[in-house]
Design an enzyme around this catalytic site. Structure first.
Site, PDB file in Angstrom:
ATOM      1  N   GLY A  14     -13.272  -1.669  -3.519  1.00 23.05           N
ATOM      2  CA  GLY A  14     -13.752  -0.342  -3.152  1.00 23.05           C
ATOM      3  C   GLY A  14     -13.450   0.100  -1.734  1.00 23.05           C
ATOM      4  O   GLY A  14     -14.179   0.904  -1.165  1.00 23.05           O
ATOM      5  N   ASN A  16     -10.917   1.969  -0.857  1.00 26.34           N
ATOM      6  CA  ASN A  16     -10.582   3.403  -0.945  1.00 26.34           C
ATOM      7  C   ASN A  16     -11.833   4.242  -1.178  1.00 26.34           C
ATOM      8  O   ASN A  16     -11.953   5.347  -0.638  1.00 26.34           O
ATOM      9  CB  ASN A  16      -9.537   3.646  -2.034  1.00 26.34           C
ATOM     10  N   ARG A  67     -11.665   0.912 -26.766  1.00 29.63           N
ATOM     11  CA  ARG A  67     -11.438   1.676 -25.547  1.00 29.63           C
ATOM     12  C   ARG A  67     -11.958   3.104 -25.664  1.00 29.63           C
ATOM     13  O   ARG A  67     -12.529   3.653 -24.709  1.00 29.63           O
ATOM     14  CB  ARG A  67      -9.927   1.688 -25.249  1.00 29.63           C
ATOM     15  N   ARG A  93      -8.506  -0.441 -15.495  1.00 26.29           N
ATOM     16  CA  ARG A  93      -8.456  -0.396 -16.956  1.00 26.29           C
ATOM     17  C   ARG A  93      -7.506   0.700 -17.374  1.00 26.29           C
ATOM     18  O   ARG A  93      -7.465   1.765 -16.732  1.00 26.29           O
ATOM     19  CB  ARG A  93      -9.834  -0.051 -17.543  1.00 26.29           C
ATOM     20  N   HIS A 111      -2.078   4.821  -5.877  1.00 26.85           N
ATOM     21  CA  HIS A 111      -1.250   3.672  -6.270  1.00 26.85           C
ATOM     22  C   HIS A 111      -0.494   3.183  -5.038  1.00 26.85           C
ATOM     23  O   HIS A 111       0.019   3.995  -4.266  1.00 26.85           O
ATOM     24  CB  HIS A 111      -0.274   4.088  -7.383  1.00 26.85           C
ATOM     25  N   ASP A 147       0.641   5.359 -14.161  1.00 27.71           N
ATOM     26  CA  ASP A 147       1.223   5.610 -12.840  1.00 27.71           C
ATOM     27  C   ASP A 147       2.268   6.725 -12.843  1.00 27.71           C
ATOM     28  O   ASP A 147       3.262   6.674 -12.110  1.00 27.71           O
ATOM     29  CB  ASP A 147       1.800   4.316 -12.240  1.00 27.71           C
ATOM     30  N   GLU A 176      -3.347   4.119   2.646  1.00 25.49           N
ATOM     31  CA  GLU A 176      -4.080   4.620   1.468  1.00 25.49           C
ATOM     32  C   GLU A 176      -5.369   5.295   1.917  1.00 25.49           C
ATOM     33  O   GLU A 176      -5.765   6.337   1.400  1.00 25.49           O
ATOM     34  CB  GLU A 176      -4.413   3.473   0.500  1.00 25.49           C
TER      35      GLU A 176
HETATM   36  C1  GAR Z   1      -5.521  -0.288  -3.948  1.00 25.51           C
HETATM   37  O1  GAR Z   1      -4.449  -0.867  -3.248  1.00 25.51           O
HETATM   38  C2  GAR Z   1      -5.013   0.715  -4.969  1.00 25.51           C
HETATM   39  O2  GAR Z   1      -3.884   1.426  -4.530  1.00 25.51           O
HETATM   40  C3  GAR Z   1      -4.665  -0.202  -6.115  1.00 25.51           C
HETATM   41  O3  GAR Z   1      -5.707  -1.132  -6.159  1.00 25.51           O
HETATM   42  C4  GAR Z   1      -6.221  -1.312  -4.838  1.00 25.51           C
HETATM   43  C5  GAR Z   1      -7.711  -1.115  -4.876  1.00 25.51           C
HETATM   44  O4  GAR Z   1      -8.288  -1.451  -3.647  1.00 25.51           O
HETATM   45  N1  GAR Z   1      -4.541   0.527  -7.341  1.00 25.51           N
HETATM   46  C6  GAR Z   1      -3.638   0.264  -8.279  1.00 25.51           C
HETATM   47  O5  GAR Z   1      -2.836  -0.645  -8.204  1.00 25.51           O
HETATM   48  C7  GAR Z   1      -3.671   1.202  -9.486  1.00 25.51           C
HETATM   49  N2  GAR Z   1      -2.473   1.093 -10.254  1.00 25.51           N
HETATM   50  P1  GAR Z   1      -9.744  -0.967  -3.257  1.00 25.51           P
HETATM   51  O6  GAR Z   1     -10.662  -1.404  -4.400  1.00 25.51           O
HETATM   52  O7  GAR Z   1     -10.065  -1.693  -1.997  1.00 25.51           O
HETATM   53  O8  GAR Z   1      -9.732   0.526  -3.095  1.00 25.51           O
END
Ligand code: GAR
Length: 217
Positions: A14, A16, A67, A93, A111, A147, A176
């Protein structure tokens, strides 16, 4: 000022989500988080939300036979909260076509690559294996194929010769945390539209002249 109502969907750390919590904690920011949804009961992001006083909801995918039912439950929770924009933030997911259709043009994802390159998982391993000179990250609207979808914001990050997947992922992650709040702000300000070719167009965006080189010298 009415702020755009965000639901953030997470599965883990989490960071982001934290960037969005920090941005939205400014009352002048044009969006607010009304709900954090996790498919994992132990996700660290849930603690971040609780600390910020944001309602959380866990919908454990393991408790659902299929799902579609799981996805419907998530939609119901987000609609009950009054969600206007869904932010996927490390939600790991796959989503049903029905769910993606339901939230079309109202759901975005982050991403850790310069899409459409390096979709999927273990991104930085593959960036390094291919000898790419630049990595990066993308915020985009979500379409059915994983994606893909209209690109809203990207940031470019140089690859260093001694990078490991972890060191590169860390450099990308820092960006990010800049671009996710930026993308949300652009949407909340009403500056993002999707054209007839399914591309996102940003009103008032300033074109940049810089050419990036890596390596230099
Ligand atoms: C981030 O790097 C995000 O870009 C990636 O997972 C990580 C989550 O980190 N997402 C993907 O790869 C989606 N295809 P976080 O939980 O610390 O935000």
């Amino acid at each position: 000022m009415s702020r755009l109502k965000l639901a953030v969907m997470i599965s883990g750390r989490g960071s982001n989500l934290q960037a969005l919590i920090d941005a939205t904690s400014d009352p002048a920011f044009p969006a607010e988080i009304i709900l954090v949804l996790s498919n994992r009961p132990g996700a660290k992001g849930l603690e971040r939300a609780a600390k910020a006083g944001i309602p959380t909801h866990v919908i454990d995918h393991k408790e659902f036979a299929d799902r579609a039912t799981f996805d419907r439950e998530m939609t119901a929770a987000m609609e009950a909260a009054g969600t206007e924009l869904v932010c996927l933030a490390g939600f790991m997911r796959l989503l049903s076509d029905e769910f993606v259709d339901h939230w079309r043009d109202r759901m975005i994802n982050i991403h850790p690559s310069l899409l459409p390159a390096f979709k999927g998982l273990e991104v930085q391993e593959r960036v390094l294996a291919r000898g790419a000179r630049f990595a990066g990250c993308t915020v985009h609207y979500v379409r059915k194929e994983m994606d893909t979808g209209p690109i809203i914001v990207q940031a470019v990050v140089p690859v260093h010769p001694d990078d490991t997947p972890d060191s590169l992922a860390e450099r990308v992650l820092a960006r990010e945390h800049d671009i996710y709040p930026l993308a949300v702000r652009l949407i909340a300000e009403g500056r993002v539209t999707i054209d007839e070719n399914d591309r996102a167009v940003i009103a008032g965006a300033v074109a940049q002249e810089n050419t990036l080189l890596n390596p230099v010298g």
